[in-house]
Design a protein around this motif. Sequence first.
Motif, mmCIF file in Angstrom:
data_model
loop_
_atom_site.group_PDB
_atom_site.id
_atom_site.type_symbol
_atom_site.label_atom_id
_atom_site.label_comp_id
_atom_site.label_asym_id
_atom_site.label_seq_id
_atom_site.Cartn_x
_atom_site.Cartn_y
_atom_site.Cartn_z
ATOM 1 N N ALA A 158 0.837 -1.203 0.000
ATOM 2 C CA ALA A 158 0.000 0.000 0.000
ATOM 3 C C ALA A 158 0.873 1.254 0.000
ATOM 4 O O ALA A 158 0.582 2.230 -0.704
ATOM 5 N N ALA A 159 1.943 1.233 0.801
ATOM 6 C CA ALA A 159 2.833 2.394 0.857
ATOM 7 C C ALA A 159 3.501 2.637 -0.492
ATOM 8 O O ALA A 159 3.613 3.783 -0.951
ATOM 9 N N VAL A 160 3.943 1.562 -1.149
ATOM 10 C CA VAL A 160 4.580 1.702 -2.463
ATOM 11 C C VAL A 160 3.584 2.234 -3.480
ATOM 12 O O VAL A 160 3.898 3.130 -4.280
ATOM 13 N N ALA A 161 2.357 1.694 -3.465
ATOM 14 C CA ALA A 161 1.341 2.146 -4.421
ATOM 15 C C ALA A 161 0.982 3.610 -4.188
ATOM 16 O O ALA A 161 0.806 4.376 -5.139
ATOM 17 N N ALA A 162 0.859 3.999 -2.918
ATOM 18 C CA ALA A 162 0.529 5.388 -2.611
ATOM 19 C C ALA A 162 1.653 6.327 -3.055
ATOM 20 O O ALA A 162 1.403 7.415 -3.583
ATOM 21 N N ARG A 163 2.883 5.895 -2.852
ATOM 22 C CA ARG A 163 4.021 6.723 -3.291
ATOM 23 C C ARG A 163 4.041 6.850 -4.808
ATOM 24 O O ARG A 163 4.319 7.937 -5.349
ATOM 25 N N ALA A 164 3.751 5.744 -5.493
ATOM 26 C CA ALA A 164 3.708 5.794 -6.952
ATOM 27 C C ALA A 164 2.626 6.754 -7.426
ATOM 28 O O ALA A 164 2.808 7.491 -8.402
ATOM 29 N N ALA A 169 1.281 11.988 -9.760
ATOM 30 C CA ALA A 169 0.644 13.309 -9.676
ATOM 31 C C ALA A 169 1.678 14.425 -9.808
ATOM 32 O O ALA A 169 1.442 15.435 -10.479
ATOM 33 N N SER A 170 2.858 14.226 -9.170
ATOM 34 C CA SER A 170 3.920 15.240 -9.271
ATOM 35 C C SER A 170 4.424 15.362 -10.698
ATOM 36 O O SER A 170 4.694 16.466 -11.184
ATOM 37 N N ALA A 171 4.553 14.210 -11.372
ATOM 38 C CA ALA A 171 5.008 14.243 -12.762
ATOM 39 C C ALA A 171 3.997 14.973 -13.644
ATOM 40 O O ALA A 171 4.372 15.733 -14.541
ATOM 41 N N ALA A 172 2.705 14.734 -13.383
ATOM 42 C CA ALA A 172 1.668 15.422 -14.158
ATOM 43 C C ALA A 172 1.722 16.929 -13.918
ATOM 44 O O ALA A 172 1.580 17.727 -14.845
ATOM 45 N N GLU A 173 1.932 17.319 -12.648
ATOM 46 C CA GLU A 173 2.032 18.743 -12.336
ATOM 47 C C GLU A 173 3.255 19.372 -13.006
ATOM 48 O O GLU A 173 3.195 20.498 -13.515
#
Length: 372
Positions: A158-164, A169-173
């Motif tokens: 879950a932590a890995v998926a949330a980080r991904a 989102a950061s890449a999109a921004e």
Amino acid sequence: MEAGAPRLLPWVTSILYAAVLVAGVAFAVAGLCPEPPMVPRLAGFVAVLGFLIGLEVLERRLPAARPIAVGLLAVRLVAFWAVGELECSGFSRILYVLVPFLAYFSLGRAAGYALAGLVAGGLVVRLSLTTPGWYTDQEQISDVLMLGTGLVLAVSMAAVAARAERLAASAAELATATERNRLTRDIHDSLGHHLTVIAVQLEKVEAFRQRDPAAADQALADARLSTKYALEEVRQSVGALHDAGTFALGTALRKLVAGMDGRLAVELDVVGDEKRFASPALLVLYRAAQEGLTNARRHSGATRVTVRVRLAEDAASLTVDDDGRGLDGAEPGFGLRGMEERVRSAGGSLSIESAPGRGTRLVASVPARGQR
């Protein structure tokens, strides 16, 4: 709260539900249960798992809200307990790893960690109440360790998926910010330049309207021409942006050349495969060709221009040759400076060769994917 992230991993719950279903049915059919299960009991087991699968489908249609997430988690816990009561393989305990996994996304990281601890502690309490001396039983200890390992893996996943999700989102921004900066530069370099020229010409019209009507008429004609050029560049920019996701340089250049007026003869030659180049890099070459043709048409007095594109394995190059009067050593204008910035931002290079009366050659190159 990462409400949308579970949709990235819909297969996790499906795999666990399928594994529990296969184990429960296999134990029942093989007669491995202490008490042979009745048909209604097996049917109830299958029905509850079907309900859980339907719940996953329903959740994707519901809004991401904390009260809904808490309610769905409570319903799942009751369903997990029912599955455990209806089957005899004991494998259904693995379903409890989904509790912290899904809570991590819908309720937050702290809730995921807390529920992982509660699930592990709940199993220990249950064994202590129902199975005295369980900690000396190898099978029971193995079950506790397996569940504990599953909980750790579930929370880690879950932590890995949330980080991904956050990185995506950061890449999109970042991509949005880069595109915004590019648009700003385009507006400043081209449209802003045209608007400045139009404003100057209109001021000239106002100043010479009474003293020199011919000069005023010429200034008005120049303002109209600059307006036409500005509209052309806006249409070309919008068209290029519309096709940016699947930008085809050869197609875009052919459209650009076809849209030129008859005052300038343009020869276009494109050789090579575009697939090894990223769309932003190809768009940079398109902008360079656009600027080169614009300068040839407006400023150089050229009658003929040759545009060549060579798409090699490691780099793509664009050459624009005109037969105009050449540069006179003046400082580059807005368009050329903006073009140089675009080419450099793509890891490429730009050169301009010119001499009075001998035309101008513009050469831009960008690297292929992975060559920067």
